[in-house]
Design a protein around this motif. Structure first.
Motif, short mmCIF file in Angstrom:
data_model
loop_
_atom_site.label_atom_id
_atom_site.label_comp_id
_atom_site.label_asym_id
_atom_site.label_seq_id
_atom_site.Cartn_x
_atom_site.Cartn_y
_atom_site.Cartn_z
N HIS A 35 31.37 26.57 42.05
CA HIS A 35 32.18 28.00 41.98
C HIS A 35 31.06 28.83 41.75
O HIS A 35 30.88 29.82 42.23
CB HIS A 35 33.08 27.79 41.01
N GLN A 36 30.24 28.63 40.62
CA GLN A 36 29.34 29.41 40.06
C GLN A 36 28.00 29.79 41.19
O GLN A 36 27.60 30.69 41.31
CB GLN A 36 28.56 28.90 38.75
N LEU A 39 29.34 32.16 43.61
CA LEU A 39 28.90 33.68 43.10
C LEU A 39 27.42 34.17 43.16
O LEU A 39 27.30 34.90 43.46
CB LEU A 39 29.45 33.81 41.73
N LYS A 55 31.93 44.69 46.13
CA LYS A 55 32.28 44.17 44.98
C LYS A 55 32.54 42.70 44.93
O LYS A 55 33.47 42.15 45.52
CB LYS A 55 33.58 44.92 44.38
N LEU A 57 33.15 40.35 42.62
CA LEU A 57 34.28 39.54 42.17
C LEU A 57 35.87 40.14 42.80
O LEU A 57 36.57 39.19 42.72
CB LEU A 57 34.60 40.08 40.63
N SER A 58 35.53 40.76 43.93
CA SER A 58 36.74 41.06 44.61
C SER A 58 37.05 39.88 45.61
O SER A 58 38.17 39.92 46.34
CB SER A 58 36.60 42.57 45.46
N PHE A 60 37.29 37.09 44.79
CA PHE A 60 37.81 35.98 44.11
C PHE A 60 39.52 36.15 43.64
O PHE A 60 39.29 37.25 43.36
CB PHE A 60 37.03 35.40 43.14
N ASP A 61 40.14 35.31 43.80
CA ASP A 61 41.29 35.47 43.00
C ASP A 61 41.26 35.53 41.44
O ASP A 61 40.35 35.26 40.80
CB ASP A 61 42.48 34.70 43.52
N SER A 62 42.39 35.64 40.58
CA SER A 62 42.29 35.55 39.38
C SER A 62 41.81 34.22 38.71
O SER A 62 41.29 34.38 37.58
CB SER A 62 43.83 36.17 38.88
N LYS A 65 38.30 34.37 39.08
CA LYS A 65 37.51 35.27 38.14
C LYS A 65 37.51 34.64 36.90
O LYS A 65 36.56 34.62 36.06
CB LYS A 65 38.25 36.66 38.17
N ASN A 66 38.43 33.94 36.35
CA ASN A 66 38.62 33.73 34.93
C ASN A 66 37.65 32.53 34.87
O ASN A 66 37.19 32.05 33.66
CB ASN A 66 40.15 33.17 34.66
N PHE A 68 34.67 31.88 35.91
CA PHE A 68 33.45 32.40 35.75
C PHE A 68 32.90 32.41 34.22
O PHE A 68 31.36 32.17 33.84
CB PHE A 68 33.08 33.83 36.47
#
Length: 166
Positions: A35-36, A39, A55, A57-58, A60-62, A65-66, A68
């Motif tokens: 996942h990292q 990104l 953007k 981070l946009s 990815f869903d919540s 994002k958490n 990361f």
């Protein structure tokens, strides 16, 4: 793993060997590392191809994002198979931008002065951005065929028909 040592080495004093230190480390949660990596690849493509208005981070869903901001050894909830259609649309637009920017950069550099892709990206020999975008599509749950079709259309639109046919 079992480390067998000779009797002569058992009585030796000094710092701990690097092998023993490595074995004492906690195991990482591989999907979190992957996942990292996604990104990092997105950020690198964004920087290298000078994509504006993206953007990262946009994409990815919540849950994504958490994840990361967690330790790589922790087991985290990662995005499941069901994604928000808006996030999927943003991801698709990003991948198509990557392909378009890569083809545009390659074509404009070849028209200005006949240079190859390896000369334009000297530290990235063998890095094919459209192929990278297609590989990234798998992680972002976007159809690879859609990315490849867009690549072919971009090649034709820039007059590189010989590459588009391949």
């Amino acid at each position: 793993p079992v480390l067998e040592t000779e009797d002569a080495w058992v009585s030796v004093e000094g710092p701990v060997s690097i092998v023993e230190l490595a074995l004492e480390q906690k195991r990482v949660h591989y999907p979190l590392v992957e996942h990292q990596f996604v990104l990092c690849t997105i950020l690198y493509a964004n920087m290298r191809l000078s994509l504006k208005s993206v953007k990262p981070l946009s994409l990815f869903d919540s849950k994504g994002k958490n994840a990361f901001f967690k330790d790589l050894t922790s087991i985290q909830l990662l995005p499941s198979g069901d994604m928000d259609p808006d996030v999927l649309s943003i991801r698709q637009q990003f991948l198509l931008k990557v392909v378009s920017a890569a083809v545009q950069t390659l074509c404009s550099s070849q028209k200005d002065r006949e240079v190859s892709e390896e000369e334009y990206f000297p530290f990235e020999k063998g890095k094919n951005w459209p192929t990278l975008a297609a590989d990234l599509a798998q992680y972002l749950q976007i159809s690879e065929d859609l990315v490849r079709r867009h690549y072919v259309c971009e090649l034709y639109s820039y007059g590189m028909d010989h590459l588009g046919e391949e």
